[in-house]
Design a protein around this motif. Structure first.
Motif, mmCIF file in Angstrom:
data_model
loop_
_atom_site.group_PDB
_atom_site.id
_atom_site.type_symbol
_atom_site.label_atom_id
_atom_site.label_comp_id
_atom_site.label_asym_id
_atom_site.label_seq_id
_atom_site.Cartn_x
_atom_site.Cartn_y
_atom_site.Cartn_z
ATOM 1 N N GLU A 259 0.931 -1.216 0.245
ATOM 2 C CA GLU A 259 0.320 0.307 0.329
ATOM 3 C C GLU A 259 1.068 1.545 -0.004
ATOM 4 O O GLU A 259 0.624 2.185 -1.113
ATOM 5 N N LEU A 260 1.816 1.232 0.514
ATOM 6 C CA LEU A 260 2.779 1.885 0.449
ATOM 7 C C LEU A 260 3.585 2.507 -0.632
ATOM 8 O O LEU A 260 4.122 3.634 -0.495
ATOM 9 N N LYS A 261 4.025 1.414 -1.069
ATOM 10 C CA LYS A 261 4.670 1.426 -2.565
ATOM 11 C C LYS A 261 3.583 2.298 -3.541
ATOM 12 O O LYS A 261 4.974 3.548 -4.159
ATOM 13 N N THR A 262 2.253 2.307 -3.781
ATOM 14 C CA THR A 262 1.929 2.901 -4.661
ATOM 15 C C THR A 262 2.219 4.382 -4.806
ATOM 16 O O THR A 262 2.533 4.920 -5.089
ATOM 17 N N PRO A 263 1.721 4.991 -3.213
ATOM 18 C CA PRO A 263 1.679 6.511 -3.461
ATOM 19 C C PRO A 263 3.808 6.780 -3.214
ATOM 20 O O PRO A 263 3.714 8.284 -4.025
ATOM 21 N N ALA A 291 -1.180 15.884 -6.837
ATOM 22 C CA ALA A 291 -1.278 14.651 -7.500
ATOM 23 C C ALA A 291 -0.191 14.103 -5.860
ATOM 24 O O ALA A 291 -0.107 13.239 -5.086
ATOM 25 N N ILE A 292 0.710 15.171 -6.323
ATOM 26 C CA ILE A 292 1.971 14.090 -4.812
ATOM 27 C C ILE A 292 1.254 14.961 -3.241
ATOM 28 O O ILE A 292 1.482 14.230 -2.616
ATOM 29 N N ASP A 293 0.896 15.700 -3.185
ATOM 30 C CA ASP A 293 0.637 16.330 -1.719
ATOM 31 C C ASP A 293 -1.540 15.625 -1.617
ATOM 32 O O ASP A 293 -1.902 14.948 -0.570
ATOM 33 N N SER A 294 -1.727 14.879 -2.851
ATOM 34 C CA SER A 294 -2.887 14.195 -2.659
ATOM 35 C C SER A 294 -2.226 12.331 -2.120
ATOM 36 O O SER A 294 -2.511 11.820 -1.125
ATOM 37 N N GLU A 295 -1.524 12.056 -2.950
ATOM 38 C CA GLU A 295 -0.599 10.818 -1.888
ATOM 39 C C GLU A 295 0.296 10.851 -1.021
ATOM 40 O O GLU A 295 0.299 9.401 0.339
ATOM 41 N N ALA A 296 0.640 12.007 -0.823
ATOM 42 C CA ALA A 296 1.228 12.115 0.594
ATOM 43 C C ALA A 296 0.138 12.222 1.655
ATOM 44 O O ALA A 296 0.539 11.391 2.784
ATOM 45 N N ASP A 297 -1.278 12.976 1.332
ATOM 46 C CA ASP A 297 -2.384 12.337 2.043
ATOM 47 C C ASP A 297 -2.721 11.753 3.039
ATOM 48 O O ASP A 297 -2.204 10.968 4.021
ATOM 49 N N ARG A 298 -3.057 11.020 1.314
ATOM 50 C CA ARG A 298 -3.039 9.278 1.691
ATOM 51 C C ARG A 298 -2.002 8.159 2.287
ATOM 52 O O ARG A 298 -2.333 7.296 3.031
ATOM 53 N N MET A 299 -1.304 8.929 1.910
ATOM 54 C CA MET A 299 0.432 7.596 2.872
ATOM 55 C C MET A 299 -0.506 8.108 4.511
ATOM 56 O O MET A 299 0.090 7.485 5.014
ATOM 57 N N GLN A 300 -0.090 9.318 4.436
ATOM 58 C CA GLN A 300 -0.368 10.058 5.726
ATOM 59 C C GLN A 300 -1.362 9.366 6.667
ATOM 60 O O GLN A 300 -1.391 8.271 8.100
ATOM 61 N N LYS A 301 -2.319 9.233 6.050
ATOM 62 C CA LYS A 301 -3.752 8.572 6.445
ATOM 63 C C LYS A 301 -3.462 7.194 6.625
ATOM 64 O O LYS A 301 -3.755 6.596 7.357
ATOM 65 N N LEU A 302 -2.773 6.422 5.793
ATOM 66 C CA LEU A 302 -2.428 5.024 5.763
ATOM 67 C C LEU A 302 -1.538 5.145 6.968
ATOM 68 O O LEU A 302 -1.421 3.875 7.945
ATOM 69 N N VAL A 303 -0.388 5.338 7.506
ATOM 70 C CA VAL A 303 0.591 5.230 8.571
ATOM 71 C C VAL A 303 -0.275 5.337 10.083
ATOM 72 O O VAL A 303 -0.030 4.578 10.543
ATOM 73 N N GLY A 304 -0.713 6.287 10.070
ATOM 74 C CA GLY A 304 -1.775 7.201 10.859
ATOM 75 C C GLY A 304 -2.850 5.644 11.570
ATOM 76 O O GLY A 304 -2.945 5.511 12.805
ATOM 77 N N GLN A 305 -3.567 5.534 10.627
ATOM 78 C CA GLN A 305 -4.670 4.101 10.873
ATOM 79 C C GLN A 305 -3.315 2.833 11.106
ATOM 80 O O GLN A 305 -4.397 1.857 12.268
ATOM 81 N N MET A 306 -2.130 2.437 10.543
ATOM 82 C CA MET A 306 -1.512 1.400 10.745
ATOM 83 C C MET A 306 -0.633 1.732 12.353
ATOM 84 O O MET A 306 -0.862 0.707 13.727
#
Length: 464
Positions: A259-263, A291-306
């Motif tokens: 999941e982190l690899k894609t963003p 695009a970079i900001d959107s993917e960074a937000d998605r990655m931040q959300k994923l890390v936060g949930q983990m």
């Protein structure tokens, strides 16, 4: 020292002490009883002798000697001793070796078991009498305990033999017992070592197999369910749990990496695009930054949930919380963030107070409402029901629904029913897993009722 040697040594020493104490007690009790019997028998003979001497006090020395001979024990001696411990008349005995016995003048009656210089046992009675001249002399009568010594000797050999007979089986039994107890432990140790080195999650074969008399087929012999059986069963359960957790951990790491690899790849691609063409084509900057900001937000959300998943295992502080107030606060938050979406709330009257970690519990309605908003375009209905023992909250949406074969999997980490659609909406596949874990920590459960094309209802049940 190994445990096997400790068991054998302890059992053998303990049994040796028990045998030594019991056999010593038997020996002395028998010795006392037998010696008292010999003394009592000699007492009768001594009383008769004293009575006869008293009645025939005027006899001559020769006649008195004949009288004493009549009362002479078969293996003994009779002496008449004055105050100077000298014989007042010849000693009557059948063996001169008996004259080595002690010579003792006494004015009171005594009885005892004595030994001569050779160590032979004698029963001896000493009684005072009045002699013909008016002096007090001591009549000493003794009898060698020939049969008594033979009996005591035989008893000693019997006790020593029985000690050996008892001790040898004890040693053998302790060896067998240690093998019986330690073989499963050795098997457990070997299995643990193989699991450490080979990482094959091997379990212990609890059931033992044997062949029948015809050696044609095998059967399973059920073991008694003792503590060793329970230990082996617990070990196998632990192996299953470790294997399951290890596989979940591997899957979690693998999925998280994926999941982190894609963003990361998208961010890297846009960064390279800016580096190559950003100066020549300024219009690419806005697209790339977005695009970079959107993917960074998605990655931040994923890390936060983990991190949230890991954090829940360590947070156990509980307090009194009102579930209804929490639900209402979360609904207000979403209605402000999504003014165009409708969230209907229906709650029965009652006390919705329970105990739990308020920060964790708040995550549950956030996740379930966000999930309903994400996969449904229509209004969302939230119902709260209560009885004496539990509280039930339903989150209903009118989305596409979930197929029956998918319903058990949606609470797994990183699982998504429609991966392409979820990626477009920013889903990580962790929300429902987080909600389920928090609910289970608080002793509740979450289920889903859904049909394809008919929407879904998530039911959160918790104990009051």
């Amino acid at each position: 020292m190994t445990l096997r040697k400790k068991i054998i040594l302890f059992s053998s020493v303990f049994m040796f002490l028990v045998i030594a104490i019991s056999h010593t007690a038997i020996y002395f009790l028998f010795y006392r009883a037998a010696s008292n019997g010999e003394i009592d028998q000699l007492h009768v003979q001594a009383d008769a002798l004293v009575e006869a001497v008293a009645e025939n006090n005027s006899l001559s020395e020769e006649e008195m000697g004949d009288l004493l001979k009549a009362y002479l024990p078969a293996n003994g001696i009779i002496r008449m001793i004055n105050e100077s411990e000298n014989d007042v008349m010849p000693v009557q005995t059948k063996s001169q070796r008996y004259t080595d016995l002690r010579v003792n003048y006494t004015t009171s009656e005594t009885s005892d078991i004595v030994q001569d210089k050779a160590g032979n046992n004698f029963a001896m009675i000493e009684k005072p009498i009045i002699w013909e001249n008016g002096d007090i002399v001591t009549v000493q009568i003794a009898n060698e305990l020939v049969y008594f010594d033979e009996t005591i000797g035989s008893l000693t050999y019997v006790l020593l033999f029985s000690s050996a007979v008892l001790l040898i089986p004890t040693v053998i039994a302790s060896i067998v017992l240690s093998r019986f107890l330690l073989t499963p432990i050795q098997k457990l140790k070997d299995t643990m070592r193989r699991n450490i080195h080979n990482k094959n999650w091997q379990k212990i074969d609890i059931e033992s197999r044997f062949k029948d008399e015809n050696w044609e087929k095998s059967d399973v012999k059920k073991r008694s369910k003792d503590e060793i059986y329970e230990m082996e069963t617990t070990f196998n359960e632990m192996i299953d749990s470790l294997k399951e957790n290890f596989e979940k951990q591997e899957a979690f790491v693998s999925n998280a990496s994926h999941e982190l690899k894609t963003p990361i790849q998208i961010i890297k691609s846009y960064a390279q695009l800016i580096e190559r063409q950003g100066k020549k084509r300024p219009e690419l900057l806005d697209e790339s930054v977005s695009a970079i900001d959107s993917e960074a937000d998605r990655m931040q959300k994923l890390v936060g949930q983990m991190l949230l998943l890991a954090k829940h295992k360590n947070e156990s502080q509980q307090q009194e919380v009102n579930i209804r107030e929490i639900i209402e606060q979360v609904i207000q938050t979403f209605q402000k963030a999504y003014p165009d979406r409708k969230i209907h709330f229906d709650a029965e009257a009652g006390n919705y107070t329970t105990f739990g970690n308020i920060d964790q519990i708040k995550q549950i309605p956030y996740i379930l409402i966000e999930n309903a908003l994400k996969y449904s375009e229509e209004a969302i209905l939230i119902k709260m029901r209560i009885d004496t023992e539990k509280i039930q909250i339903q989150f209903k949406d009118d989305g596409e629904g979930i197929a029956p074969e998918e319903q058990e999997k949606i609470f797994d980490r990183f699982y998504r029913v429609d991966r392409a659609r979820n990626r477009e909406t920013g889903g990580t596949g962790l929300g429902l897993a987080i909600a389920k874990e928090i609910i289970e920590i608080h002793g509740g459960e979450i289920t889903v009722e859904s049909e394809v094309g008919q929407g879904s209802t998530f039911i959160w049940t918790l104990v009051k």
